[in-house]
Design a protein around this motif. Structure first.
Motif, PDB file in Angstrom:
ATOM      1  N   ILE A 131      22.115 -11.440   0.522  1.00 45.14           N
ATOM      2  CA  ILE A 131      22.506 -11.080  -0.842  1.00 45.14           C
ATOM      3  C   ILE A 131      22.992  -9.634  -0.952  1.00 45.14           C
ATOM      4  CG2 ILE A 131      20.996 -12.843  -1.847  1.00 45.14           C
ATOM      5  CD1 ILE A 131      19.114 -10.558  -2.701  1.00 45.14           C
ATOM      6  N   GLN A 132      23.131  -8.943   0.172  1.00 40.72           N
ATOM      7  CA  GLN A 132      23.665  -7.577   0.126  1.00 40.72           C
ATOM      8  C   GLN A 132      25.138  -7.610  -0.260  1.00 40.72           C
ATOM      9  OE1 GLN A 132      23.096  -5.626   3.891  1.00 40.72           O
ATOM     10  NE2 GLN A 132      20.874  -5.568   3.624  1.00 40.72           N
ATOM     11  N   SER A 133      25.588  -6.548  -0.923  1.00 42.32           N
ATOM     12  CA  SER A 133      26.990  -6.554  -1.347  1.00 42.32           C
ATOM     13  C   SER A 133      27.939  -6.662  -0.156  1.00 42.32           C
ATOM     14  CB  SER A 133      27.315  -5.355  -2.225  1.00 42.32           C
ATOM     15  OG  SER A 133      26.984  -4.160  -1.596  1.00 42.32           O
ATOM     16  N   ASN A 134      27.575  -6.098   0.987  1.00 42.76           N
ATOM     17  CA  ASN A 134      28.435  -6.224   2.181  1.00 42.76           C
ATOM     18  C   ASN A 134      28.673  -7.695   2.539  1.00 42.76           C
ATOM     19  OD1 ASN A 134      29.182  -3.617   3.289  1.00 42.76           O
ATOM     20  ND2 ASN A 134      26.979  -3.270   3.532  1.00 42.76           N
ATOM     21  N   THR A 135      27.603  -8.485   2.477  1.00 44.14           N
ATOM     22  CA  THR A 135      27.723  -9.897   2.846  1.00 44.14           C
ATOM     23  C   THR A 135      28.526 -10.660   1.796  1.00 44.14           C
ATOM     24  OG1 THR A 135      25.501  -9.667   3.718  1.00 44.14           O
ATOM     25  CG2 THR A 135      26.377 -11.899   3.598  1.00 44.14           C
ATOM     26  N   VAL A 136      28.182 -10.425   0.515  1.00 50.33           N
ATOM     27  CA  VAL A 136      28.864 -11.141  -0.569  1.00 50.33           C
ATOM     28  C   VAL A 136      30.372 -10.875  -0.483  1.00 50.33           C
ATOM     29  CG1 VAL A 136      29.107 -11.313  -3.073  1.00 50.33           C
ATOM     30  CG2 VAL A 136      26.844 -11.075  -2.081  1.00 50.33           C
ATOM     31  N   CYS A 137      30.687  -9.617  -0.210  1.00 49.16           N
ATOM     32  CA  CYS A 137      32.067  -9.173  -0.101  1.00 49.16           C
ATOM     33  C   CYS A 137      32.822  -9.920   1.017  1.00 49.16           C
ATOM     34  CB  CYS A 137      31.926  -7.718   0.261  1.00 49.16           C
ATOM     35  SG  CYS A 137      33.282  -6.735   0.047  1.00 49.16           S
ATOM     36  N   GLN A 138      32.172 -10.012   2.147  1.00 51.18           N
ATOM     37  CA  GLN A 138      32.768 -10.674   3.301  1.00 51.18           C
ATOM     38  C   GLN A 138      32.979 -12.164   3.022  1.00 51.18           C
ATOM     39  OE1 GLN A 138      30.421  -9.955   6.775  1.00 51.18           O
ATOM     40  NE2 GLN A 138      31.593 -11.372   8.043  1.00 51.18           N
ATOM     41  N   VAL A 139      31.980 -12.796   2.378  1.00 50.61           N
ATOM     42  CA  VAL A 139      32.082 -14.226   2.100  1.00 50.61           C
ATOM     43  C   VAL A 139      33.129 -14.483   1.009  1.00 50.61           C
ATOM     44  CG1 VAL A 139      30.761 -16.307   1.486  1.00 50.61           C
ATOM     45  CG2 VAL A 139      29.670 -14.515   2.808  1.00 50.61           C
ATOM     46  N   MET A 140      33.209 -13.587   0.039  1.00 46.43           N
ATOM     47  CA  MET A 140      34.243 -13.715  -1.004  1.00 46.43           C
ATOM     48  C   MET A 140      35.633 -13.655  -0.386  1.00 46.43           C
ATOM     49  SD  MET A 140      33.662 -11.755  -4.554  1.00 46.43           S
ATOM     50  CE  MET A 140      32.446 -12.388  -5.695  1.00 46.43           C
ATOM     51  N   ALA A 141      35.809 -12.716   0.546  1.00 48.64           N
ATOM     52  CA  ALA A 141      37.111 -12.580   1.205  1.00 48.64           C
ATOM     53  C   ALA A 141      37.430 -13.880   1.955  1.00 48.64           C
ATOM     54  CB  ALA A 141      37.097 -11.393   2.153  1.00 48.64           C
ATOM     55  N   HIS A 142      36.410 -14.466   2.554  1.00 49.24           N
ATOM     56  CA  HIS A 142      36.601 -15.712   3.287  1.00 49.24           C
ATOM     57  C   HIS A 142      37.106 -16.830   2.361  1.00 49.24           C
ATOM     58  CE1 HIS A 142      35.734 -19.107   5.917  1.00 49.24           C
ATOM     59  NE2 HIS A 142      35.065 -19.635   4.907  1.00 49.24           N
ATOM     60  N   TYR A 143      36.410 -17.048   1.232  1.00 46.97           N
ATOM     61  CA  TYR A 143      36.772 -18.156   0.346  1.00 46.97           C
ATOM     62  C   TYR A 143      38.097 -17.924  -0.382  1.00 46.97           C
ATOM     63  CZ  TYR A 143      32.473 -20.733   1.068  1.00 46.97           C
ATOM     64  OH  TYR A 143      31.464 -21.460   1.632  1.00 46.97           O
ATOM     65  N   SER A 144      38.405 -16.659  -0.661  1.00 54.55           N
ATOM     66  CA  SER A 144      39.615 -16.412  -1.459  1.00 54.55           C
ATOM     67  C   SER A 144      40.779 -15.991  -0.586  1.00 54.55           C
ATOM     68  CB  SER A 144      39.331 -15.345  -2.505  1.00 54.55           C
ATOM     69  OG  SER A 144      39.033 -14.136  -1.830  1.00 54.55           O
ATOM     70  N   ASN A 145      40.549 -16.015   0.728  1.00 54.17           N
ATOM     71  CA  ASN A 145      41.628 -15.685   1.659  1.00 54.17           C
ATOM     72  C   ASN A 145      42.077 -14.227   1.551  1.00 54.17           C
ATOM     73  OD1 ASN A 145      43.055 -16.630   3.723  1.00 54.17           O
ATOM     74  ND2 ASN A 145      44.560 -17.802   2.521  1.00 54.17           N
ATOM     75  N   GLY A 146      41.129 -13.346   1.314  1.00 50.74           N
ATOM     76  CA  GLY A 146      41.459 -11.922   1.213  1.00 50.74           C
ATOM     77  C   GLY A 146      40.932 -11.140   2.407  1.00 50.74           C
ATOM     78  N   LYS A 147      41.004  -9.810   2.291  1.00 50.84           N
ATOM     79  CA  LYS A 147      40.456  -8.943   3.337  1.00 50.84           C
ATOM     80  C   LYS A 147      39.217  -8.236   2.777  1.00 50.84           C
ATOM     81  CE  LYS A 147      44.468  -7.744   6.033  1.00 50.84           C
ATOM     82  NZ  LYS A 147      45.728  -8.141   5.437  1.00 50.84           N
ATOM     83  N   TYR A 148      38.452  -7.587   3.642  1.00 51.58           N
ATOM     84  CA  TYR A 148      37.288  -6.867   3.138  1.00 51.58           C
ATOM     85  C   TYR A 148      37.006  -5.636   3.988  1.00 51.58           C
ATOM     86  CZ  TYR A 148      34.637  -8.785   7.040  1.00 51.58           C
ATOM     87  OH  TYR A 148      34.208  -9.107   8.293  1.00 51.58           O
TER      88      TYR A 148
END
Ligand code: BG6
Length: 258
Positions: free
Chosen positions: A101-118
């Motif tokens: 639940i750390q912001s680093n992890t959430v950020c990485q997973v968000m980039a994965h699902y939305s096809n972005g970078k992080y």
């Protein structure tokens, strides 16, 4: 159909946004305290709101951590990257939370699902203000801090003060100060009382409350009856451009005057 809903605010949503002094409230059915599927609905609404509001082209999105954030992420879709380049950055360094639940992890997973970078921001816990200051001179940390202060959007959760004081492992003196001064909400390291006064701030670098006011799009995602008082208290300080994505559990409780 979701986009259509964004243009078609219900009376309850209008009343809630007006009561909280923010631009928009989106209410999904149910109560997250009792029904896990509510998180999926929150995520779907967040995805639609991002798609509606984010301009085409390059966007930097600052993301905070927490259970709500971690739960809603799988509902973001790669459609967001259609004609957009998305860069996700974590809003704060590690805050002593579990990795998922750390912001680093959430950020990485968000980039994965939305096809972005992080980008990641790893900062040690419990270091002196001097050490923190010198860390900000490091080019890779400085780069992420620049991204944060120039973001186009922020997505964050809102937490109940007692739950977050425990999770952030604050020391006993601070916990008793928070209790004595009736802290009800914690949001990105700031604790506020019922009338929205700051009671305590965890010293950390990264996103600060004042940064929020110049960020064009702010999404607060928090749901469940148990969070109603926290949401209401935080909103005294929220920038007007905030969109709250919540559920009936929290919304009805706020509207019925908790
Ligand atoms: C985070 C915020 O996004 O969500 C915190 O940065 C907040 O300040 C937290 O307290 C709430 O977490 P949860 O687990 O209740 O969704």
């Amino acid at each position: 159909p979701i986009i259509a809903k964004l243009f078609d605010e219900s009376q309850t949503e209008l009343r809630l946004a007006e009561k909280l002094g923010i631009n928009r409230a989106i209410i999904v059915p149910g109560n997250a305290d009792l029904q896990d599927h509510v998180f999926g609905l929150l995520g779907t609404e967040l995805n639609a709101a991002l798609d509606l509001l984010l301009p085409l082209g390059q966007n930097t999105i600052t993301v905070l951590g927490g259970k709500t954030m971690a739960e809603i992420v799988p509902n973001l879709s790669s459609n967001l990257s259609h004609h957009r380049q998305l860069m996700f950055v974590p809003g704060r360094g590690a805050l002593g939370e579990s990795v998922e639940i750390q912001s680093n992890t959430v950020c990485q997973v968000m980039a994965h699902y939305s096809n972005g970078k992080y980008r990641a921001l790893y900062l040690p816990e419990n270091v002196s203000p001097e050490v923190l200051r010198s860390l900000t001179q490091d080019p890779s940390i400085g780069e992420v801090l620049d991204y944060i202060s120039n973001s186009d959007a922020v997505i964050h959760g809102i937490g109940a003060a007692d739950v977050m004081a425990q999770r952030r492992d604050l020391d006993l003196t601070v916990k008793s100060q928070l209790r004595q001064q009736d802290a009800v909400v914690e949001c990105f390291g700031y604790f506020f009382n019922r009338s929205g006064q700051v009671i305590y701030k965890i010293p950390r670098i990264g996103l600060q409350l004042e940064d929020l006011f110049k960020i064009p799009h702010v999404f607060a995602v928090a749901a469940g009856t148990k969070k109603a008082a926290a949401i209401k208290a935080y909103m005294h300080n929220a920038p007007k451009q905030t969109w709250l994505i919540t559920d009936e559990g929290a919304a009805n409780s706020i509207l019925n005057g908790i």
